[in-house]
Design an enzyme around this catalytic site. Structure first.
Site, PDB file in Angstrom:
ATOM      1  N   HIS A  92       1.001  -1.340   0.143  1.00 36.07           N
ATOM      2  CA  HIS A  92      -0.116   0.105  -0.022  1.00 36.07           C
ATOM      3  C   HIS A  92       1.144   1.290   0.003  1.00 36.07           C
ATOM      4  CE1 HIS A  92      -2.898   2.958   1.088  1.00 36.07           C
ATOM      5  NE2 HIS A  92      -3.782   2.186   1.210  1.00 36.07           N
ATOM      6  N   ALA A  93       0.945   1.780  -1.121  1.00 37.94           N
ATOM      7  CA  ALA A  93       1.853   2.982  -1.309  1.00 37.94           C
ATOM      8  C   ALA A  93       1.584   4.370  -0.725  1.00 37.94           C
ATOM      9  CB  ALA A  93       2.262   3.181  -2.752  1.00 37.94           C
ATOM     10  N   ASP A  94       0.242   4.363   0.128  1.00 40.99           N
ATOM     11  CA  ASP A  94      -0.387   5.601   0.493  1.00 40.99           C
ATOM     12  C   ASP A  94      -1.045   5.348   1.785  1.00 40.99           C
ATOM     13  OD1 ASP A  94      -0.653   8.506   0.668  1.00 40.99           O
ATOM     14  OD2 ASP A  94      -2.046   8.669  -0.713  1.00 40.99           O
ATOM     15  N   LEU A  95      -0.297   4.634   2.620  1.00 48.73           N
ATOM     16  CA  LEU A  95      -0.999   4.354   3.831  1.00 48.73           C
ATOM     17  C   LEU A  95      -1.293   5.643   4.814  1.00 48.73           C
ATOM     18  CD1 LEU A  95      -2.792   2.131   5.497  1.00 48.73           C
ATOM     19  CD2 LEU A  95      -0.601   1.424   6.490  1.00 48.73           C
ATOM     20  N   HIS A  99      -7.145   6.985   4.331  1.00 51.15           N
ATOM     21  CA  HIS A  99      -7.211   5.791   3.337  1.00 51.15           C
ATOM     22  C   HIS A  99      -7.600   4.534   4.227  1.00 51.15           C
ATOM     23  CE1 HIS A  99      -4.544   8.310   0.534  1.00 51.15           C
ATOM     24  NE2 HIS A  99      -5.789   8.821   0.752  1.00 51.15           N
TER      25      HIS A  99
END
Length: 140
Positions: A92-95, A99
């Site tokens: 998950h590149a944008d935790l 989100h």
């Protein structure tokens, strides 16, 4: 439904990402159904599971002292969702708290917004993402 402007990400990029996300089936990851192009607004939107409980960000603001048991349960579920992604060689590149979505009863957490490159938040982003370094996992 989340809208994306055509000047931040192309429809083809978003479509490919959603196709990857549609294959993931886990109780702690939001179910994605597809992507739709919005011709009148020159953008597109994600079609995904409705999460009536809102974001973890709002939950934290509304419950600053909150129940310890509930917070631990939500954290456990976030980790289970991440474990599912990692088991499929994905990250998950944008935790971040906004989100992580909650069910209406606020007892089930699900990961969402898996890090579409153009919408990554610098505040919670790993340095590798910002420097566009190579990953050993697929970034979705």
């Amino acid at each position: 439904m989340k809208e994306y402007s055509s000047n931040t990400i192309s429809f083809d990029q978003l479509y490919q990402e959603v196709e990857t996300l549609k294959r993931i089936s886990h109780k702690n990851i939001v179910k994605y159904y597809g992507v739709a192009q919005l011709y009148e607004k020159e953008g597109c939107c994600l079609l995904m599971e409705y999460m009536a409980g809102g974001t973890l960000t709002n939950f934290i603001k509304d419950n600053p002292t909150g129940k310890k048991r509930q917070k631990l349960e939500l954290m456990k579920q976030v980790l289970e969702g991440l474990n599912c992604l990692h088991s499929q060689d994905m990250i998950h590149a944008d935790l971040e708290p906004s989100h992580i979505l909650l069910t209406n009863d606020k007892w089930t957490a699900k990961l969402a917004n898996m890090g579409i490159k153009s919408s990554v938040s610098i505040r919670y982003t790993a340095p590798e993402v910002l420097t566009d370094s190579k990953f050993s996992f697929e970034v979705i």
